[in-house]
Scaffold this motif. Sequence first.
Motif, PDB file in Angstrom:
ATOM      1  N   LEU A  18      -3.390  58.294  64.045  1.00  0.00           N
ATOM      2  CA  LEU A  18      -4.820  58.625  64.072  1.00  0.00           C
ATOM      3  C   LEU A  18      -5.208  59.297  62.754  1.00  0.00           C
ATOM      4  N   PRO A 113       6.534  50.411  66.747  1.00  0.00           N
ATOM      5  CA  PRO A 113       7.521  50.824  65.739  1.00  0.00           C
ATOM      6  C   PRO A 113       8.774  49.943  65.679  1.00  0.00           C
ATOM      7  N   GLU A 182       4.195  52.792  59.167  1.00  0.00           N
ATOM      8  CA  GLU A 182       3.069  52.653  60.103  1.00  0.00           C
ATOM      9  C   GLU A 182       1.786  53.192  59.475  1.00  0.00           C
TER      10      GLU A 182
END
Length: 199
Positions: A18, A113, A182
């Motif tokens: 986020l 992941p 990521e």
Amino acid sequence: MDSKAKIAVFISGGGTNLQSLIDASKEGRLSAEIVLVVSSKANAYGLERAKNAGIDTFVFKMKNYPGREEAEKDLLEMLQEYGVEYIALAGYLKLIPASLIKKYRHRIANIHPALLPKYGGKGMYGHHVHEAVIAAGDKESGATVHIVDEIYDHGKILIQEKVPVMPDDDADKLAARVLKIEHKIYPTALENLIRGEEK
Ligand code: GRF
């Protein structure tokens, strides 16, 4: 006129992804505005990150409603109230209601992941994923951003990037290496999705 796409980010935990989306949006790498953060947990640290960035939050728990239908209706209404056009799942551990997937078809993304289709599916989340990769003796892992459909970790892959698995890796070390990737690929994948390059 503000032409920025409106995104809701769904979380259940720490919310580092986020944060990477908030930062990318602020820095103009993601031409979207995060208008709402939905959390399945009231104590998720990601909610603090949202508040610090001045983003409204909504804690969504099925058990707070008389039934599934009422819950889904409330969530959908909330998203519509905020004019949400895209949904980014970022560590959200609950199942996405089918009605939501239908309403936001090809407009919900998830980050996983591992290198899907390997190490996906039910029960494959968090450390379970990295432990399975290490146990299998794989030489590489990575992260995948994909479109969400009705089947767990199944929709079209938008971006995938690899990292090496080192001989002395444990789940924590591998998770940290993957998480770094990521944070890099999720804003890019969403930007491409919004710009229509991946539809
Ligand atoms: C990430 O590893 C993501 O791939 C998975 O859940 C984790 C969320 O981490 N779906 P964070 O809450 O974004 O830090």
